[in-house]
Scaffold this motif. Structure first.
Motif, PDB file in Angstrom:
ATOM      1  N   PRO A  20      -5.922 -52.276  27.826  1.00 53.51           N
ATOM      2  CA  PRO A  20      -6.125 -51.980  29.247  1.00 53.51           C
ATOM      3  C   PRO A  20      -5.331 -50.743  29.681  1.00 53.51           C
ATOM      4  O   PRO A  20      -4.390 -50.330  29.005  1.00 53.51           O
ATOM      5  N   GLY A  21      -5.714 -50.181  30.816  1.00 52.07           N
ATOM      6  CA  GLY A  21      -4.952 -49.072  31.387  1.00 52.07           C
ATOM      7  C   GLY A  21      -5.416 -47.723  30.880  1.00 52.07           C
ATOM      8  O   GLY A  21      -6.461 -47.608  30.217  1.00 52.07           O
ATOM      9  N   ALA A  22      -4.634 -46.691  31.185  1.00 56.33           N
ATOM     10  CA  ALA A  22      -4.978 -45.327  30.806  1.00 56.33           C
ATOM     11  C   ALA A  22      -3.714 -44.490  30.723  1.00 56.33           C
ATOM     12  O   ALA A  22      -2.716 -44.789  31.384  1.00 56.33           O
ATOM     13  N   CYS A  40      -7.256 -47.077  24.702  1.00 55.75           N
ATOM     14  CA  CYS A  40      -7.511 -47.321  26.126  1.00 55.75           C
ATOM     15  C   CYS A  40      -8.922 -46.889  26.490  1.00 55.75           C
ATOM     16  O   CYS A  40      -9.616 -47.574  27.258  1.00 55.75           O
TER      17      CYS A  40
END
Lengths: 85, 222
Positions: free
Chosen positions: B100-102, B94
């Motif tokens: 994508p995202g965290a 990430c």
């Protein structure tokens, strides 16, 4: 020595359980007016030489790409006014 | 030919040896790689193992994601090389932007260490092609920052394109849409929070449900 300050905060829409835990402790201890706590980070970056626009741009790139994660955090960057050291 | 799977060790990595063992049990050959290496020694795939690279300083996975070897990992992943990021490795993927995202602090602030049931929802990736859709697996989780976060728009995109690879049956950490694992659009890069490499030997783990990930990459079929 010149310093550039970078402050990083979780975005408003991102859950900040650490801040919420701190708020809970404050409220528990009777500080009922505390409505919310959000926890961020402050970086003090010492630099060699005067703070130019180019240097600020260089550090801003680090702030945007390394010191903060744009998915969950925002950052602010500014030159430290200094204490005459 | 045996699939050669590189396992990258960073300062603070914990699960590199378990990952290597799991790769071997799955029929592949584990190739140790070091975070300061510049090339990938000709491996066919990469595992970014779990642990606390750089002590989780700054953000989990953030400093590892700018390690010297990661340029080669990112370039190879974009060219289609299979990459599996487990736990801290998911956090690195990430941070590099490959996924994508965290991953953020667990909703309840607890470090959670126990086997969890997950359901495989995408069997087209390089790492899950062994499984049948909707297979339930018992896989250990052990994380303090496993809460998957993404923008509403990003989440819609993941769901619309079927990029959620596994979901928790009982969401342990506040992850959006119960997400336990995701992949990129090509399906070669997978990030998973639970630890399949800890579920490959019935004597010392919660069963052997994790083997399918390593059979997938080694090309084992039923």
């Amino acid at each position: 020595m010149e310093k550039i300050i970078v402050e990083v905060m979780p975005k408003p829409e991102i859950l900040d359980p650490q801040g919420r835990a701190i708020q809970g402790v404050f409220n528990r201890d009777g500080h009922e007016l505390v409505l919310g706590v959000r926890q961020g980070k402050r970086f003090e970056i010492s630099v060699n030489g005067p703070i130019t626009d180019e240097l600020l741009d260089e550090i801003e790139e680090l702030a945007a790409n390394v010191l903060s994660n744009p998915i969950i955090e925002t950052y602010a960057i500014y030159a430290d006014e200094g204490d005459g050291e | 030919m045996t699939t050669r799977v590189g396992v990258i060790t960073f300062p603070g990595t914990l699960d590199d040896r378990d990952a290597a063992t799991a790769i071997a049990l799955g029929g592949g050959e584990a190739v140790p790689l070091w975070h300061k290496d510049k090339d990938l020694n000709g491996v066919d795939a990469i595992v970014l193992p779990g642990g606390f690279s750089y002590g989780d300083y700054l953000r989990a996975g953030a400093l590892a994601s700018v390690s010297p070897i990661m340029d080669a990992v990112v370039d190879s992943a974009k060219e289609g090389m299979p990459v599996l990021g487990i736990c801290n490795g998911f956090q690195m993927l990430c941070e590099t932007g490959l996924l994508p995202g965290a991953l953020t602090r667990n909703e309840n602030l607890n470090f959670i260490c126990r086997p969890e049931l997950i359901t495989i929802t995408n069997t087209k990736t390089s790492w899950t092609n062994f499984f049948q859709p909707n297979t339930e697996l018992l896989i250990p989780i052990k994380n303090g920052e496993g809460c998957y976060q993404i923008s509403d728009e990003g989440l819609k995109n993941l769901e619309a394109k079927g990029l959620v690879v596994a979901r928790y049956n009982n969401n342990p950490n506040g992850s959006k849409n119960d997400i336990a694992a995701i992949c990129n659009e090509a399906g070669n890069v997978v990030g998973i929070m639970p630890h399949p490499e800890h579920a490959v030997d019935g004597l010392v783990g919660a069963g052997v449900d994790g083997l399918g990930f390593f059979w997938s990459i080694a090309g084992v079929t039923v």
